[in-house]
Design a protein around this motif. Structure first.
Motif, mmCIF file in Angstrom:
data_model
loop_
_atom_site.group_PDB
_atom_site.id
_atom_site.type_symbol
_atom_site.label_atom_id
_atom_site.label_comp_id
_atom_site.label_asym_id
_atom_site.label_seq_id
_atom_site.Cartn_x
_atom_site.Cartn_y
_atom_site.Cartn_z
ATOM 1 N N TYR A 73 -8.750 1.994 3.134
ATOM 2 C CA TYR A 73 -8.648 1.395 1.661
ATOM 3 C C TYR A 73 -9.000 -0.219 1.358
ATOM 4 O O TYR A 73 -9.479 -0.313 0.330
ATOM 5 C CB TYR A 73 -6.944 1.145 1.386
ATOM 6 C CG TYR A 73 -6.406 0.184 2.311
ATOM 7 C CD1 TYR A 73 -6.201 -1.075 1.371
ATOM 8 C CD2 TYR A 73 -5.753 0.172 3.542
ATOM 9 C CE1 TYR A 73 -5.568 -2.205 2.109
ATOM 10 C CE2 TYR A 73 -5.372 -0.911 4.132
ATOM 11 C CZ TYR A 73 -5.211 -2.001 3.388
ATOM 12 O OH TYR A 73 -4.431 -3.084 4.012
ATOM 13 N N TRP B 15 -5.227 6.204 -1.516
ATOM 14 C CA TRP B 15 -4.116 5.227 -1.257
ATOM 15 C C TRP B 15 -4.244 4.426 -2.807
ATOM 16 O O TRP B 15 -4.972 4.936 -3.529
ATOM 17 C CB TRP B 15 -5.222 4.027 -0.307
ATOM 18 C CG TRP B 15 -5.405 4.223 0.826
ATOM 19 C CD1 TRP B 15 -6.725 4.483 1.495
ATOM 20 C CD2 TRP B 15 -4.597 4.604 1.853
ATOM 21 N NE1 TRP B 15 -6.527 5.089 2.838
ATOM 22 C CE2 TRP B 15 -5.207 5.094 2.990
ATOM 23 C CE3 TRP B 15 -3.196 4.650 2.030
ATOM 24 C CZ2 TRP B 15 -4.661 5.328 4.178
ATOM 25 C CZ3 TRP B 15 -2.468 4.939 3.205
ATOM 26 C CH2 TRP B 15 -3.200 5.316 4.126
ATOM 27 N N LEU C 108 0.820 -1.263 -0.018
ATOM 28 C CA LEU C 108 -0.019 -0.266 -0.032
ATOM 29 C C LEU C 108 0.621 1.204 -0.078
ATOM 30 O O LEU C 108 1.582 1.243 0.625
ATOM 31 C CB LEU C 108 -0.887 0.053 1.347
ATOM 32 C CG LEU C 108 -1.875 1.147 1.455
ATOM 33 C CD1 LEU C 108 -2.860 1.165 0.469
ATOM 34 C CD2 LEU C 108 -2.638 1.139 2.782
ATOM 35 N N ALA D 180 -7.377 8.735 1.367
ATOM 36 C CA ALA D 180 -6.812 8.514 2.452
ATOM 37 C C ALA D 180 -7.367 8.598 3.691
ATOM 38 O O ALA D 180 -7.110 8.332 4.668
ATOM 39 C CB ALA D 180 -5.547 9.134 2.370
ATOM 40 N N LEU E 123 0.607 5.743 -0.360
ATOM 41 C CA LEU E 123 -0.238 6.858 -0.137
ATOM 42 C C LEU E 123 0.213 7.953 -1.224
ATOM 43 O O LEU E 123 1.576 8.200 -1.076
ATOM 44 C CB LEU E 123 -0.165 7.494 1.410
ATOM 45 C CG LEU E 123 -0.822 8.773 1.735
ATOM 46 C CD1 LEU E 123 -2.201 8.739 1.176
ATOM 47 C CD2 LEU E 123 -0.211 9.466 2.770
#
Length: 117
Positions: free
Chosen positions: A43, A27, A18, A39, A20
């Motif tokens: 997610y 995400w 994952l 975000a 950001l």
């Protein structure tokens, strides 16, 4: 921000799968780039979920079929969280059956914005 957690451009590595995107505050899967939502949200709500019976994963011990580390399926489901773009396994959770995925990653976006100036 520098170091291994900083990805080229505006992405920060948050977990193994994952990222950001700090520019859009969204995400993303770091394998295929699939957008996984705001975000500010979980997610996992944008991912594919597969609830598995623990007996599919935790087999009995050889020689003693009555004994295993398998949790009772009436009390526990194993939920696999997959990227909808590429199928990468993002997370695995042990949850009560029917329980929504946990919101386990929450970034302090206002503080992050302040650090980027």
């Amino acid at each position: 921000m520098t170091g291994p957690d900083r990805i080229a451009g505006t992405r920060i590595r948050v977990t193994e799968g994952l990222d950001l995107d700090t520019a859009t505050e969204r995400w993303a899967c770091n394998r295929c780039g699939q957008d996984l939502g705001s975000a500010e949200a979980n997610y996992k709500e944008s991912c594919l979920l597969a609830a598995r019976d623990p007996a599919e994963i935790h087999e009995s011990f050889v020689g003693d079929p009555e004994y295993s580390f398998c949790p009772d399926s009436e009390w526990c489901a194993i939920v696999e969280v997959y990227c909808p773009g590429c199928g990468y396994l993002m997370d695995v959770e042990y949850l009560p059956p029917g329980h929504p995925p946990t919101h386990d990653v929450q970034i302090d976006l206002p503080s992050l914005r302040g650090r980027q100036r």
